[in-house]
Scaffold this motif. Structure first.
Motif, PDB file in Angstrom:
ATOM      1  N   TYR A 118      38.787  48.397  28.578  1.00 30.18           N
ATOM      2  CA  TYR A 118      39.746  49.167  29.365  1.00 30.18           C
ATOM      3  C   TYR A 118      39.408  50.654  29.423  1.00 30.18           C
ATOM      4  O   TYR A 118      39.858  51.364  30.302  1.00 30.18           O
ATOM      5  CB  TYR A 118      41.181  48.944  28.858  1.00 30.18           C
ATOM      6  N   VAL A 130      36.822  51.991  32.545  1.00 28.50           N
ATOM      7  CA  VAL A 130      37.261  52.244  33.915  1.00 28.50           C
ATOM      8  C   VAL A 130      37.332  53.751  34.159  1.00 28.50           C
ATOM      9  O   VAL A 130      36.829  54.247  35.166  1.00 28.50           O
ATOM     10  CB  VAL A 130      38.636  51.601  34.166  1.00 28.50           C
ATOM     11  N   PHE A 152      45.305  39.503  41.199  1.00 32.21           N
ATOM     12  CA  PHE A 152      46.557  39.047  40.595  1.00 32.21           C
ATOM     13  C   PHE A 152      47.329  38.275  41.658  1.00 32.21           C
ATOM     14  O   PHE A 152      47.943  38.851  42.542  1.00 32.21           O
ATOM     15  CB  PHE A 152      47.344  40.226  40.044  1.00 32.21           C
ATOM     16  N   ALA A 208      50.435  42.072  35.160  1.00 35.17           N
ATOM     17  CA  ALA A 208      49.002  41.846  35.334  1.00 35.17           C
ATOM     18  C   ALA A 208      48.431  41.149  34.091  1.00 35.17           C
ATOM     19  O   ALA A 208      47.682  40.172  34.210  1.00 35.17           O
ATOM     20  CB  ALA A 208      48.288  43.162  35.585  1.00 35.17           C
ATOM     21  N   MET A 228      51.029  38.864  42.578  1.00 30.30           N
ATOM     22  CA  MET A 228      51.451  40.208  42.943  1.00 30.30           C
ATOM     23  C   MET A 228      51.028  40.492  44.380  1.00 30.30           C
ATOM     24  O   MET A 228      50.125  39.846  44.912  1.00 30.30           O
ATOM     25  CB  MET A 228      50.828  41.212  41.976  1.00 30.30           C
ATOM     26  N   LEU A 279      33.710  43.031  28.049  1.00 33.63           N
ATOM     27  CA  LEU A 279      34.508  41.831  27.807  1.00 33.63           C
ATOM     28  C   LEU A 279      33.819  40.936  26.788  1.00 33.63           C
ATOM     29  O   LEU A 279      34.459  40.141  26.108  1.00 33.63           O
ATOM     30  CB  LEU A 279      34.739  41.060  29.104  1.00 33.63           C
ATOM     31  N   ASP A 332      41.852  39.350  31.247  1.00 32.09           N
ATOM     32  CA  ASP A 332      40.545  39.994  31.449  1.00 32.09           C
ATOM     33  C   ASP A 332      40.576  40.906  32.674  1.00 32.09           C
ATOM     34  O   ASP A 332      40.094  42.033  32.622  1.00 32.09           O
ATOM     35  CB  ASP A 332      39.439  38.947  31.607  1.00 32.09           C
ATOM     36  N   ALA A 333      41.155  40.405  33.761  1.00 34.00           N
ATOM     37  CA  ALA A 333      41.198  41.226  34.976  1.00 34.00           C
ATOM     38  C   ALA A 333      42.022  42.489  34.718  1.00 34.00           C
ATOM     39  O   ALA A 333      41.662  43.570  35.174  1.00 34.00           O
ATOM     40  CB  ALA A 333      41.782  40.431  36.138  1.00 34.00           C
ATOM     41  N   ALA A 334      43.123  42.356  33.975  1.00 39.70           N
ATOM     42  CA  ALA A 334      43.945  43.536  33.677  1.00 39.70           C
ATOM     43  C   ALA A 334      43.135  44.549  32.880  1.00 39.70           C
ATOM     44  O   ALA A 334      43.185  45.749  33.133  1.00 39.70           O
ATOM     45  CB  ALA A 334      45.191  43.122  32.903  1.00 39.70           C
ATOM     46  N   GLU A 335      42.367  44.045  31.946  1.00 43.39           N
ATOM     47  CA  GLU A 335      41.539  44.929  31.128  1.00 43.39           C
ATOM     48  C   GLU A 335      40.508  45.656  32.002  1.00 43.39           C
ATOM     49  O   GLU A 335      40.251  46.838  31.808  1.00 43.39           O
ATOM     50  CB  GLU A 335      40.845  44.094  30.036  1.00 43.39           C
ATOM     51  N   LEU A 336      39.973  44.938  32.986  1.00 42.39           N
ATOM     52  CA  LEU A 336      38.993  45.561  33.893  1.00 42.39           C
ATOM     53  C   LEU A 336      39.634  46.622  34.792  1.00 42.39           C
ATOM     54  O   LEU A 336      38.940  47.441  35.385  1.00 42.39           O
ATOM     55  CB  LEU A 336      38.315  44.499  34.763  1.00 42.39           C
ATOM     56  N   MET A 337      40.968  46.607  34.891  1.00 41.59           N
ATOM     57  CA  MET A 337      41.663  47.643  35.658  1.00 41.59           C
ATOM     58  C   MET A 337      41.936  48.868  34.780  1.00 41.59           C
ATOM     59  O   MET A 337      42.493  49.858  35.242  1.00 41.59           O
ATOM     60  CB  MET A 337      43.017  47.133  36.175  1.00 41.59           C
ATOM     61  N   GLY A 338      41.604  48.751  33.489  1.00 43.88           N
ATOM     62  CA  GLY A 338      41.858  49.870  32.589  1.00 43.88           C
ATOM     63  C   GLY A 338      43.159  49.728  31.812  1.00 43.88           C
ATOM     64  O   GLY A 338      43.618  50.676  31.182  1.00 43.88           O
ATOM     65  N   VAL A 339      43.768  48.533  31.862  1.00 43.54           N
ATOM     66  CA  VAL A 339      45.012  48.319  31.116  1.00 43.54           C
ATOM     67  C   VAL A 339      44.659  47.981  29.665  1.00 43.54           C
ATOM     68  O   VAL A 339      43.834  47.105  29.421  1.00 43.54           O
ATOM     69  CB  VAL A 339      45.814  47.148  31.732  1.00 43.54           C
ATOM     70  N   ASN A 340      45.274  48.699  28.739  1.00 45.66           N
ATOM     71  CA  ASN A 340      45.062  48.384  27.330  1.00 45.66           C
ATOM     72  C   ASN A 340      45.943  47.188  26.968  1.00 45.66           C
ATOM     73  O   ASN A 340      47.159  47.305  26.827  1.00 45.66           O
ATOM     74  CB  ASN A 340      45.425  49.602  26.481  1.00 45.66           C
ATOM     75  N   LEU A 359      47.274  48.639  40.754  1.00 43.65           N
ATOM     76  CA  LEU A 359      46.710  48.371  39.429  1.00 43.65           C
ATOM     77  C   LEU A 359      45.263  48.827  39.341  1.00 43.65           C
ATOM     78  O   LEU A 359      44.795  49.243  38.285  1.00 43.65           O
ATOM     79  CB  LEU A 359      46.812  46.884  39.097  1.00 43.65           C
ATOM     80  N   ALA A 366      51.709  46.599  34.718  1.00 43.80           N
ATOM     81  CA  ALA A 366      50.610  46.263  33.811  1.00 43.80           C
ATOM     82  C   ALA A 366      50.960  44.996  33.030  1.00 43.80           C
ATOM     83  O   ALA A 366      50.109  44.129  32.826  1.00 43.80           O
ATOM     84  CB  ALA A 366      50.340  47.417  32.862  1.00 43.80           C
ATOM     85  N   TYR A 369      45.062  52.176  38.041  1.00 52.11           N
ATOM     86  CA  TYR A 369      45.869  52.316  36.815  1.00 52.11           C
ATOM     87  C   TYR A 369      45.499  53.552  36.010  1.00 52.11           C
ATOM     88  O   TYR A 369      46.351  54.228  35.461  1.00 52.11           O
ATOM     89  CB  TYR A 369      45.693  51.052  35.957  1.00 52.11           C
ATOM     90  N   THR A 370      44.212  53.850  35.958  1.00 53.18           N
ATOM     91  CA  THR A 370      43.795  54.991  35.133  1.00 53.18           C
ATOM     92  C   THR A 370      43.651  56.277  35.937  1.00 53.18           C
ATOM     93  O   THR A 370      43.374  57.323  35.381  1.00 53.18           O
ATOM     94  CB  THR A 370      42.439  54.709  34.462  1.00 53.18           C
TER      95      THR A 370
END
Lengths: 232, 293
Positions: A71, A74, A88, B171, A91, A50, B177-185, A99, B168, A102-103
């Motif tokens: 991203y 992960v 979130f 999110a 949600m 980050l 930032d949290a979404a990115e940490l989940m692996g979301v581009n 989520l 996504a 996600y990967t």
């Protein structure tokens, strides 16, 4: 497993991390302790991509990840539970967990089952919006969400922050459990006493610099640490 | 009967606003920016459809599809070249860039198609529906517009609630930032949002010009601003809120045109917005989230 070598991170003109190096070996719990503003969170954010370091390198599983986007890490096996949980809030608990996977889509069901076994309280609240959970439950959700990606290394930033003492004990029990089940852990904590008790090794960060390092027991005995962080 | 007929016209115009407003809302929700060029994407979509229908004699449906493709690409390109480099910049810089893109599109259209209005042929060639022995006529355009609007809202709601990409997006909208940490581009997610918003703009452009057939390079700008108003009015960031805002705005506009004054109708529309925002700053259905520390 993780090797951080000589990183320097800046926030504009502020030099937040100065020549920080640290290592985490497979199967360890490594604690990173220090006062507010010492650069603990900055270190984690830089490892997870980050933030960027101006110098040095970060290697994860023998791969240089200094310039890898957050991203992508992960799926390489790194999970980061950020400071302040960052679940979130709008949600549901289930959606948060989804989520987290996600990967790694294949293991959603299995993963959710595992998380519910570990955190039974989340199961009762699975269809609730995360914003309605208590602080402790949100911390459990944040940890559960990170576990959904089946990480090899899990980095936790202040998991005990703002929680009642009994919950802090619970959270640390869970961390110990996770460790016993084979997950490597890099733990950032202000609660130095608790952190040193469970850590194999620890680093002490002061004003952006690594001041001391050693095994958890060694540091817990050190006069310097006692004076500065353990209130002794 | 005039009342009912006004109401139907209002809902129909409001549906167009709602479709445009959904584009604003999605982009705002996810990229936290106001894409002031959104209205002009509508205009480009209408021209794309017009040209293929008039010069190439394409079937209206095919021309709509073409217009959707053009706008989707345009939206993604605008995002990639104008907004993406400013991802870490202040919101003011992004806002000014958006205004610049808006003028760029309008002037490019002026260069290509000139300032003489084009008369858009409606894409709907079905006879109007005549009810109560001819006392009430509902144009087929109205029916198609309202139906499109309802379908789009259902589709978008399902998309954001049920699909992986939709989740996504939510999110990212809540915590990048949290979404990115989940692996979301995050970048791909933002591009996708622009693609969807711009595809909706194409649909809105064609429907708008089918009902109000004068097409000029500034055709999109006023509906764009009104749709933005509608989004704020209903609660920007919320799909049902945006929808409701759009339809209410359309109704208010048509009613003030027919019962109060044609020239004052826009002023009345914005006055209502001001009052709503004074009473409920988050809009009608906008929610205020309290964060737990």
């Amino acid at each position: 497993m993780l090797k951080v070598d000589n990183i320097n991170v800046y926030y504009g003109k502020i030099h937040a991390l100065k020549d920080v190096s640290l290592e985490v070996h497979p199967g360890e719990i490594v604690a990173l302790i220090g006062a507010n503003g010492a650069g603990k969170s900055t270190t984690l954010k830089t490892i997870s991509g980050l933030l960027r370091s101006k110098t040095g390198s970060i290697n994860f599983m023998d791969e240089n990840i200094s310039h890898t986007e957050a991203y992508k890490l992960v799926s390489k096996g790194m999970a980061h539970v950020p400071e302040g949980r960052h679940v979130f809030l709008q949600m549901t608990v289930l959606e948060n967990l989804e989520l987290g996977a996600y990967t790694s889509g294949k293991y959603v069901k299995e993963g959710i089952q595992n998380v519910f076994n570990r955190f039974p309280r989340l199961k009762h609240r699975k269809n609730q919006i995360a914003g309605t959970l208590s602080g402790g439950e949100q911390q459990m959700l944040a940890m559960g969400r990170a576990l959904m990606s089946r990480p090899k290394l899990i980095m936790m930033d202040e998991p005990s922050m703002g929680l009642a003492p009994i919950l802090v004990e619970q959270i640390f029990d869970i961390i110990r459990d996770l460790h016993e089940s084979g997950t490597t852990i890099l733990l950032v904590e202000q609660n130095a006493e608790m952190a040193l008790r469970i850590a194999d090794r620890a680093y002490v960060l002061e004003s952006g610099r690594i001041k001391l390092s050693g095994t958890g027991a060694e540091l817990a005995q050190s006069d310097e640490i006692k004076k500065a962080y353990l209130g002794g | 009967m005039t009342f009912v007929s006004n109401l139907i016209n209002g809902i129909s115009l409001g549906s167009v606003y709602a479709i445009i407003a959904l584009g604003y809302t999605m982009v705002y929700g996810i990229a936290k920016m106001l894409n002031f060029a959104h209205g002009d994407v509508i205009m480009v979509g209408a021209y794309a459809s017009y040209c293929t229908m008039i010069y190439l004699n394409w079937h209206p449906l095919l021309s709509i599809l073409f217009s959707i493709v053009v706008c989707t690409i345009l939206g993604v390109v605008i995002e990639a070249f104008a907004y993406k480099p400013l991802r870490r910049a202040g919101s003011l810089a992004v806002l000014i860039t958006a205004i610049g893109v808006s003028y760029l599109l309008q002037n490019a259209a002026l260069l290509i198609w000139g300032s003489t209005p084009k008369i858009f042929t409606s894409v709907v060639n079905i006879k109007p529906l005549s009810l109560f022995g001819g006392k009430l006529t509902i144009t087929a355009e109205s029916i198609v517009t309202v139906a499109a609007c309802v379908l789009i809202m259902i589709g978008l709601t399902l998309f954001t609630q049920k699909t992986k990409m939709g989740k996504a997006m939510r999110a990212v909208s809540e915590d990048k930032d949290a979404a990115e940490l989940m692996g979301v581009n995050v970048n791909t997610t933002i591009s996708t949002t622009f693609a969807i918003g711009s595809a909706l703009a194409a649909v809105a452009g064609v429907l708008l010009c089918s009902a109000y057939p004068t097409l000029v390079p500034t055709t999109g700008s006023m509906p764009g601003i009104k749709a933005f108003t509608a989004a704020v009015f209903g609660g920007i960031g919320s799909i049902p809120g945006t929808m409701l805002g759009g339809i209410l705005l359309g109704i208010i506009e048509i009613f003030s045109k027919s019962y109060i004054s044609t020239s004052l109708s826009d002023a009345i529309v914005f006055a209502v917005l001001i009052i709503v925002l004074l009473v409920k700053p988050t809009g009608i259905l906008g929610k205020k989230v309290t964060e737990k520390v």
